[in-house]
Design an enzyme around this catalytic site. Structure first.
Site, PDB file in Angstrom:
ATOM      1  N   ASP A   3      10.861  -0.191  10.948  1.00  0.00           N
ATOM      2  CA  ASP A   3      10.563   0.108   9.544  1.00  0.00           C
ATOM      3  C   ASP A   3      11.297  -0.911   8.679  1.00  0.00           C
ATOM      4  O   ASP A   3      11.933  -1.830   9.201  1.00  0.00           O
ATOM      5  CB  ASP A   3      10.968   1.557   9.197  1.00  0.00           C
ATOM      6  N   HIS A  27       5.546  -1.340   5.862  1.00  0.00           N
ATOM      7  CA  HIS A  27       6.907  -0.969   6.306  1.00  0.00           C
ATOM      8  C   HIS A  27       7.531  -2.067   7.190  1.00  0.00           C
ATOM      9  O   HIS A  27       8.140  -1.758   8.219  1.00  0.00           O
ATOM     10  CB  HIS A  27       6.881   0.355   7.086  1.00  0.00           C
ATOM     11  N   GLU A  79       1.057   3.710   4.319  1.00  0.00           N
ATOM     12  CA  GLU A  79       1.686   3.186   3.108  1.00  0.00           C
ATOM     13  C   GLU A  79       1.777   1.660   3.096  1.00  0.00           C
ATOM     14  O   GLU A  79       2.856   1.095   2.928  1.00  0.00           O
ATOM     15  CB  GLU A  79       3.089   3.798   2.958  1.00  0.00           C
TER      16      GLU A  79
HETATM   17  C1  ACM Z   1       4.855   8.768   6.412  1.00  0.00           C
HETATM   18  O1  ACM Z   1       5.540   9.716   5.997  1.00  0.00           O
HETATM   19  N1  ACM Z   1       4.712   7.674   5.697  1.00  0.00           N
HETATM   20  C2  ACM Z   1       4.186   8.825   7.694  1.00  0.00           C
END
Ligand code: ACM
Length: 555
Positions: A189, A258, A321
């Site tokens: 991440d 991410h 995201e």
């Molecule tokens: C997440 O909470 N973005 C999977």
């Protein structure tokens, strides 16, 4: 159990204290003594034979003569028979005075049966060492059991905060004790890259640590370096350890969003000219990869290394995201889009995930994506959609794909457990034990076809605010006990009875050394105090639920 036959160490009929609750369990008169002299007789695979031998060898007993109790002259048997028509995970146990007989369809059922058998012993049987005299007296009785869901999982974010390998191995033990069978490791991440790459070593050399962390509400860097990563050999060990306990590791490399840590190591894989560092803040950084062929090839190298280490039929590619705002203006991306006739960057997001998914398929592995991947078309027919947002997108996905439910409410266990002001800092909440007990993974209002596509569910611990093993214990337990029952039995049928069994089960967690949250509220040392861990204010779970449901409807 009949009066007078209660063995020492039992306050209650243990067949009535099992958690998760089996389909059928009842005691009968008499007891069976298990000790190091117990004969193991397995008519099953060598794997199951090893499992049973390890179970007996691992029973906490004094070393030396196991028959040092002069009253103990009986020789008992622990036997296993393969039952060809049993569903995966199903098992039966018959305890008589001469021994324990277990029947199951295979390894998974055998693991579940032995977990139940240990729960039939006093809580001390969960300690690593204990002087149980001549052995463990198991009351006679019968259990017949099968799981409702095949995917009973836990996700641990080891990127925001790294947890050492010993914590992961211990976590595997705790999950297995609750008949969970998936551990999803979120390995990459913005705040860290947590796995060795021999082909692209800057990933772990550069991406695995940050010089500081900004945790507090004031965002002041704490000045303490934080980092760590698993070598490929560590991952292989974790995978084998988990497998031996009935748990499959699901590694996640979260792309194409991410990716600050990845791009701190290899900036050329994303937006040209954008400076990148491993993030020291707790929130997402907006870094994303270029979804083009060279980046797919790079990631294939990384995934191949992971697949050589981890024995798993599932790899999670993230997909959540992702900032695609710059993609349309990037010449290399625009050229690939034109080649495929795409007019929307979301099609490129889907294309990128499908490309990696086909690579995984060539290795016999199914890809798993967060639900954004489903929305952009980043799925193959056998892709598993992990639905984290609201219920709406989970339903949309279940119309065509296998789904694992991981909804923020109520499976994000990094949220508060109550509205008490002394709860430590977290991301909001509360998400209570009752909320989890009431969660239906396959909602009754869905048509059968959709309900059947729900493989199960999992709880998540995102670790922005979880820096230690004690915090992990606190957040996971006892909420994981409620989800374990939902996944094993389909629901918590009787919350009052669940609470009664949980009271007994907490003694098992005490024996295991788990720093769970006591039902009445945190111990003083589990609270947030007045420093950076203090709670930021009352939870607003109703608002959070509305928000996550609204983003769930995004096309
Ligand atoms: C997440 O909470 N973005 C999977």
């Amino acid at each position: 159990m009949q009066a007078g036959s209660t063995p020492t160490g039992y306050a209650l009929d243990p067949y009535s204290t099992l958690l998760p609750q089996p389909e059928l369990a009842f005691s009968q008169p008499g007891t069976c003594l298990l000790n190091a002299r117990t004969a193991v007789e397995v008519a099953g695979s060598p794997e199951i034979d090893g499992l049973f031998r390890r179970f007996v060898a691992g029973l906490p007993l004094p070393t030396g003569d196991p028959g040092n109790d002069p009253a103990n002259t009986t020789q008992t048997t622990l036997s296993f028979v393969t039952e060809t028509d049993d569903a995966p995970g199903a098992y039966r146990i018959l305890v008589t005075e001469s021994g324990v007989g277990i029947r199951a369809g295979g390894f998974e059922g055998a693991v579940s049966a032995l977990t139940t058998l240990r729960q039939l012993m006093p809580a001390h049987a969960w300690r690593r060492e204990w002087n149980a005299g001549g052995g463990w007296a198991v009351p006679c009785g019968t259990v017949a059991d099968r799981p409702e869901y095949g995917w009973r999982g836990a996700m641990l974010d080891v990127a925001r905060h790294f947890f050492p390998k010993r914590t992961i191995l211990r976590y595997v033990d705790l999950l297995a004790a609750h008949r969970f069978n998936r551990l999803h490791l979120h390995l990459a991440d913005d705040q860290g890259w947590r796995v060795e790459s021999r082909r692209h070593p800057r990933l772990h050399e550069v991406g695995s640590w940050r010089p500081s962390t900004r945790l507090g509400p004031d965002g002041v860097p704490d000045g303490t370096p934080h980092g760590g990563y698993y070598t490929l050999d560590d991952l292989a060990e974790i995978s084998a350890y988990a497998r031996a306990r009935g748990i499959t590791i699901v590694p996640e490399i979260d792309v194409p969003g991410h990716t600050s840590a990845l791009r701190a190591a290899y900036p050329e894989l994303g937006r040209p000219g954008q400076e990148q560092a491993v993030l020291d803040t707790v929130w997402a950084g907006g870094s994303s990869l270029s979804p083009t062929r060279p980046v797919v090839a790079f990631l294939e190298d990384v995934l191949a290394e992971i697949l050589d280490a981890v024995d798993t039929p599932y790899v999670h590619l993230g997909g959540d995201e992702c900032d695609m705002g710059w993609w349309a203006d990037d010449p290399a991306i625009a050229a690939e889009m034109a080649e495929h006739g795409y007019t929307d960057v979301k099609q490129m997001h889907g294309h990128f995930l499908r490309s990696l998914g086909r690579f995984l398929s060539s290795r016999g592995v199914r890809m798993v994506v967060w639900d954004e991947g489903f929305v952009t078309g980043g799925v193959l027919p056998d892709t598993i959609v992990m639905a984290w947002r609201g219920h709406e997108v989970a339903g949309r996905a279940a119309a065509s794909h296998d789904v694992v439910r991981a909804p923020l409410f109520p499976t994000y266990f990094n949220f508060d457990q109550s509205d008490l002001p002394e709860e430590p800092r977290s991301e909001g909440g509360p998400i209570t034990l009752d909320d989890i007990a009431a969660f239906p993974p396959a909602p009754a209002e869905w048509p059968d076809g959709m309900r059947q596509r729900v493989l199960g569910a999992q709880f998540q611990i995102w670790s922005e605010w979880v820096a230690t093993e004690s915090r992990l214990d606190y957040l996971a337990f006892p909420r994981a006990c409620a989800l374990a029952e939902v996944l094993w039995r389909g629901r918590v049928a009787d919350p009052v009875d669940f609470e009664r069994r949980l009271t007994v089960h907490l003694e098992r967690l005490d024996a295991l050394g788990v720093g769970y949250r006591p039902p009445a509220g945190p111990h003083p040392w589990q609270t947030g105090g007045t420093g950076v861990w203090r709670r930021s204010g009352p939870g607003r779970i109703e608002e959070t639920k509305k928000w996550v449901e609204s983003i769930s409807r995004e096309p």
